[in-house]
Design a protein around this motif. Structure first.
Motif, PDB file in Angstrom:
ATOM      1  N   LEU A  69       1.177  -1.649   0.257  1.00  0.00           N
ATOM      2  CA  LEU A  69      -0.195   0.383   0.203  1.00  0.00           C
ATOM      3  C   LEU A  69       0.685   1.352  -0.452  1.00  0.00           C
ATOM      4  O   LEU A  69       1.881   1.010   0.158  1.00  0.00           O
ATOM      5  CB  LEU A  69      -0.751   0.135   1.332  1.00  0.00           C
ATOM      6  CG  LEU A  69      -1.785  -0.798   0.935  1.00  0.00           C
ATOM      7  CD1 LEU A  69      -1.896  -0.719   3.228  1.00  0.00           C
ATOM      8  CD2 LEU A  69      -3.218  -0.752   0.034  1.00  0.00           C
ATOM      9  N   GLY A  70       0.367   1.629  -0.657  1.00  0.00           N
ATOM     10  CA  GLY A  70       1.493   3.172  -0.724  1.00  0.00           C
ATOM     11  C   GLY A  70       0.747   4.895  -1.614  1.00  0.00           C
ATOM     12  O   GLY A  70      -0.653   4.851  -2.019  1.00  0.00           O
ATOM     13  N   GLN A  71       0.991   5.492  -2.168  1.00  0.00           N
ATOM     14  CA  GLN A  71       0.738   6.312  -2.632  1.00  0.00           C
ATOM     15  C   GLN A  71       2.110   6.839  -3.895  1.00  0.00           C
ATOM     16  O   GLN A  71       2.996   7.308  -3.523  1.00  0.00           O
ATOM     17  CB  GLN A  71       0.401   7.825  -1.673  1.00  0.00           C
ATOM     18  CG  GLN A  71      -0.290   8.833  -2.183  1.00  0.00           C
ATOM     19  CD  GLN A  71      -1.332   8.490  -3.080  1.00  0.00           C
ATOM     20  OE1 GLN A  71      -1.762   8.764  -4.397  1.00  0.00           O
ATOM     21  NE2 GLN A  71      -2.567   7.891  -3.031  1.00  0.00           N
ATOM     22  N   GLU A  72       1.894   6.763  -5.378  1.00  0.00           N
ATOM     23  CA  GLU A  72       2.488   7.498  -5.754  1.00  0.00           C
ATOM     24  C   GLU A  72       2.964   9.240  -5.837  1.00  0.00           C
ATOM     25  O   GLU A  72       1.979   9.626  -5.840  1.00  0.00           O
ATOM     26  CB  GLU A  72       2.562   6.571  -7.824  1.00  0.00           C
ATOM     27  CG  GLU A  72       4.279   7.185  -8.559  1.00  0.00           C
ATOM     28  CD  GLU A  72       4.156   6.910  -9.759  1.00  0.00           C
ATOM     29  OE1 GLU A  72       3.919   7.134 -10.607  1.00  0.00           O
ATOM     30  OE2 GLU A  72       2.589   5.484  -9.774  1.00  0.00           O
ATOM     31  N   VAL A  73       3.989   9.332  -5.628  1.00  0.00           N
ATOM     32  CA  VAL A  73       4.154  10.408  -5.937  1.00  0.00           C
ATOM     33  C   VAL A  73       4.515  11.685  -6.381  1.00  0.00           C
ATOM     34  O   VAL A  73       5.784  10.795  -7.485  1.00  0.00           O
ATOM     35  CB  VAL A  73       4.325  11.525  -4.244  1.00  0.00           C
ATOM     36  CG1 VAL A  73       3.607  10.542  -3.651  1.00  0.00           C
ATOM     37  CG2 VAL A  73       6.212  10.568  -3.922  1.00  0.00           C
ATOM     38  N   THR A  79       1.313  12.005   1.162  1.00  0.00           N
ATOM     39  CA  THR A  79       0.103  11.713   0.107  1.00  0.00           C
ATOM     40  C   THR A  79      -0.361  12.209  -0.126  1.00  0.00           C
ATOM     41  O   THR A  79      -1.620  11.946  -0.834  1.00  0.00           O
ATOM     42  CB  THR A  79      -0.001   9.903   0.905  1.00  0.00           C
ATOM     43  OG1 THR A  79      -0.527  10.099   2.091  1.00  0.00           O
ATOM     44  CG2 THR A  79       1.118   9.573   1.180  1.00  0.00           C
ATOM     45  N   LEU A  80      -1.589  12.749   1.088  1.00  0.00           N
ATOM     46  CA  LEU A  80      -2.836  13.163   0.653  1.00  0.00           C
ATOM     47  C   LEU A  80      -2.357  14.874  -0.495  1.00  0.00           C
ATOM     48  O   LEU A  80      -3.467  15.104  -1.064  1.00  0.00           O
ATOM     49  CB  LEU A  80      -3.072  14.471   1.975  1.00  0.00           C
ATOM     50  CG  LEU A  80      -4.198  14.867   2.531  1.00  0.00           C
ATOM     51  CD1 LEU A  80      -3.942  15.586   3.851  1.00  0.00           C
ATOM     52  CD2 LEU A  80      -3.732  16.555   1.656  1.00  0.00           C
ATOM     53  N   ASP A  91      -2.969  12.824  -2.887  1.00  0.00           N
ATOM     54  CA  ASP A  91      -4.194  12.043  -4.378  1.00  0.00           C
ATOM     55  C   ASP A  91      -5.528  13.244  -4.103  1.00  0.00           C
ATOM     56  O   ASP A  91      -6.441  13.029  -5.271  1.00  0.00           O
ATOM     57  CB  ASP A  91      -4.430  11.534  -2.205  1.00  0.00           C
ATOM     58  CG  ASP A  91      -5.272  11.020  -2.798  1.00  0.00           C
ATOM     59  OD1 ASP A  91      -6.129   9.547  -3.452  1.00  0.00           O
ATOM     60  OD2 ASP A  91      -7.261  10.765  -1.902  1.00  0.00           O
TER      61      ASP A  91
END
Lengths: 133, 139
Positions: free
Chosen positions: B39-43, B124-125, B128
């Motif tokens: 899990l995570g977020q591409e930045v 991540t915010l 997103d």
């Protein structure tokens, strides 16, 4: 009256095809395995805005001691950019780099890593876990 | 003179052990394989060399993170304290997803004592919400 002995039947199970299937399974598991990458001791950061990530081309981790690991091998921060560049070039793809950092580290420890990855032209995906609170 | 034919020797390779090894290897790979995607977020953090990251003006939205506070302003003059949830709402209201790249820039300034956990939550915010992060380096 003489009793005639029945000739013993020799039963043979062909194992060759079983071996073939076994080796196909081995090849499958070898391709999907990614052990050796994330065995470092670190607590992933929790966050609300996380989702499933695409598979990584390169995996970078920074453990709770601040040591940097690329694909399971320790590197210095000054060599990180070059190491990632080489790995991404070898894969010849628009590579995603998974970055997993221990949640307790402070800016001077994690920012040089992010800057080095950014400088290497990597698509950075920050790895964490879903915040359950 | 009649010639005696030699009986043909039947050659067979025993593949039983071969399959045993193969199945041991399968068990090893089953145990070590993880099918769970992380899990995570591409930045999006532009490269240091790109022009978009060289200069940011006072009109670029900024997020200022310290150990205890988060400050946000759509311009340099409008910086104010904000909670993480409120920051999320403000960024989604800006509709960054549908904006041009240069209008998606969010300047991120992080204090030295900010833990990665806090940095991760903010970054991540922003990502997103569709923001592109510009890391500030003080001159």
């Amino acid at each position: 009256m003489p009793v005639r002995r029945r000739k013993k039947l020799k039963v043979m199970i062909p194992l060759a095809s079983m071996g073939d299937i076994a080796f196909l399974l081995i090849i499958f598991f070898m391709l999907v395995s990614d052990f050796m990458r994330d065995h470092q001791e670190l607590d992933p950061a929790p966050g609300a805005d996380v989702g499933e990530l695409a598979p990584a081309e390169v995996s970078v981790a920074v453990d709770r001691e601040g040591r940097i690991w690329v694909q399971g091998l320790e590197v210095g921060v000054h060599d990180l950019g070059a190491a990632v560049e080489i790995l991404l070039e070898r894969r010849r793809e628009d590579g995603i780099v998974h970055l997993n950092v221990d949640r307790s580290l402070t800016r001077p420890e994690y920012m040089p890593v992010i800057e080095a990855l950014s400088g290497a032209g990597a698509r950075i995906a920050l790895v964490g876990m879903r915040d359950t609170e | 003179m009649s010639r005696k034919r030699r009986a043909k020797a039947e050659a067979e390779i025993d593949v039983g052990a071969f399959a045993d090894i193969a199945f041991l290897l399968i068990i090893f790979f089953i145990l070590t394989t993880s099918f769970v995607r992380p899990l995570g977020q591409e930045v999006r953090i532009p490269q240091t060399e790109t022009p978009e990251n060289r200069e940011v003006d006072d009109q670029t939205p900024s997020v200022n993170v310290t150990a205890n506070l988060i400050r946000f302003g759509e311009t340099e003059d409008s910086m104010a304290d904000i909670s993480l949830d409120a920051l999320r709402d403000r960024l989604f209201q800006m509709n960054l997803m549908n904006a041009e790249d240069q209008d998606r820039m969010i300047v991120l300034e992080v204090a030295d004592d900010v833990t990665y956990e806090r940095y991760f939550q903010v970054v991540t915010l922003i990502s997103d919400a569709g923001g592109i992060i510009a890391i500030v380096e003080e001159n």
